[in-house]
Design an enzyme around this catalytic site. Sequence first.
Site, PDB file in Angstrom:
ATOM      1  N   TYR A  66     -43.963   4.678  -5.967  1.00 26.49           N
ATOM      2  CA  TYR A  66     -43.884   6.133  -5.794  1.00 26.49           C
ATOM      3  C   TYR A  66     -44.516   6.458  -4.442  1.00 26.49           C
ATOM      4  CZ  TYR A  66     -42.965   6.543 -10.845  1.00 26.49           C
ATOM      5  OH  TYR A  66     -42.438   6.443 -12.108  1.00 26.49           O
ATOM      6  N   PHE A 213     -37.750  11.493 -17.754  1.00 25.92           N
ATOM      7  CA  PHE A 213     -36.960  12.733 -17.690  1.00 25.92           C
ATOM      8  C   PHE A 213     -37.011  13.452 -19.042  1.00 25.92           C
ATOM      9  CE2 PHE A 213     -34.429  10.144 -14.470  1.00 25.92           C
ATOM     10  CZ  PHE A 213     -35.149  10.652 -13.398  1.00 25.92           C
ATOM     11  N   PRO A 214     -38.222  13.735 -19.558  1.00 26.04           N
ATOM     12  CA  PRO A 214     -38.324  14.337 -20.889  1.00 26.04           C
ATOM     13  C   PRO A 214     -37.749  15.746 -20.972  1.00 26.04           C
ATOM     14  CG  PRO A 214     -40.454  14.379 -19.797  1.00 26.04           C
ATOM     15  CD  PRO A 214     -39.548  13.540 -18.945  1.00 26.04           C
ATOM     16  N   LEU A 215     -37.502  16.367 -19.823  1.00 27.58           N
ATOM     17  CA  LEU A 215     -36.938  17.715 -19.838  1.00 27.58           C
ATOM     18  C   LEU A 215     -35.447  17.729 -19.563  1.00 27.58           C
ATOM     19  CD1 LEU A 215     -39.828  19.565 -17.981  1.00 27.58           C
ATOM     20  CD2 LEU A 215     -39.384  19.445 -20.431  1.00 27.58           C
ATOM     21  N   GLY A 216     -34.856  16.593 -19.254  1.00 21.45           N
ATOM     22  CA  GLY A 216     -33.417  16.512 -19.078  1.00 21.45           C
ATOM     23  C   GLY A 216     -32.947  17.152 -17.781  1.00 21.45           C
ATOM     24  N   GLY A 218     -30.336  19.321 -17.880  1.00 15.76           N
ATOM     25  CA  GLY A 218     -29.626  20.543 -18.253  1.00 15.76           C
ATOM     26  C   GLY A 218     -30.289  21.804 -17.754  1.00 15.76           C
ATOM     27  N   PHE A 219     -31.591  21.754 -17.488  1.00 13.72           N
ATOM     28  CA  PHE A 219     -32.259  22.952 -17.010  1.00 13.72           C
ATOM     29  C   PHE A 219     -31.724  23.360 -15.650  1.00 13.72           C
ATOM     30  CE2 PHE A 219     -35.077  21.248 -20.167  1.00 13.72           C
ATOM     31  CZ  PHE A 219     -35.443  22.370 -20.871  1.00 13.72           C
TER      32      PHE A 219
END
Length: 301
Positions: A66, A213-216, A218-219
């Site tokens: 990172y 990517f726990p929030l995906g 799609g947001f």
Amino acid sequence: MTSASSALGGEYQLAVDLTVSRVGFGAMQLAGPGVFGPPRDRERSIQVLRRAVELGINHIDTCDYYGPWVVNELIAEALHPYGDDLVLVTKIGAYRDHQGGWLPLGHPDALRAQVHDNLRRLRLETLDLVYLRYLGDQPGITLADQLGALIELREQGLLRNIGLSNVSTEQFEEAQRHTRIAAVQNLYNVVNRTSAELLGKTAAAGAAFVPFFPLGSGFADSRAREDGVLRAVAERRGATQTQVSLAWLLRRSPNILLIPGTSSVAHLQENTAAGSLELTADDVAELDALVADGETLEAAH
């Protein structure tokens, strides 16, 4: 269980001597754009790390690629000397080229070198957990070869636990035949359930499952179906869609650990509050019905 850990979704026994808050912190976004180069605001990144610890988070996920190197150096600057209960986990098996590309680096000798590099930049003598970021068999190198290098390093006392990232169910089961796998990191969230089978296998084996990517995605895309369900649940609970998505993951399986990342103290606090968000059975049922196990929201359309 302390009040801080209760607010962070409770605790999980990652290993015999390793207990972590179920809501942790993923440090990837502390680097520059594209996870490459230094952060735009170094002091703000330092503040985020220190605030995470103040909130009771004791599970921080990082990696030497990172930046590269930037995030590990930030963690050491912000938090060293580390608290006794702080669990730092890292990943090996890849590197960044000069354009910021992500490339495999899985030769056993390279894996050994990467562990030593992480130890040096994090100012540690032993790593609590090291994930092998598996990018497929490389010429003349198998998964067994790569795991062998990590087992050897564990025997030397340079790491305590071995994990896997980006693997199939079959690869997880193969790895389990060689050694205990403490945790798996794979893509999984409220709109992408393609790792559902693997989630079940890890739970049965007593291994943690850590969604990346726990929030995906799609947001960002603002799909009507996804937003409609999440928005309705969020409005009922007086929460944000982000918090609802994270709370759903905590309810999905007791072995799920969260590592949402951010470079903002405000977003850090929003994410952390998801650990104490109570969803009703009806809320969970609506979210469960968004996507079938093994599918993504895109495939459902």
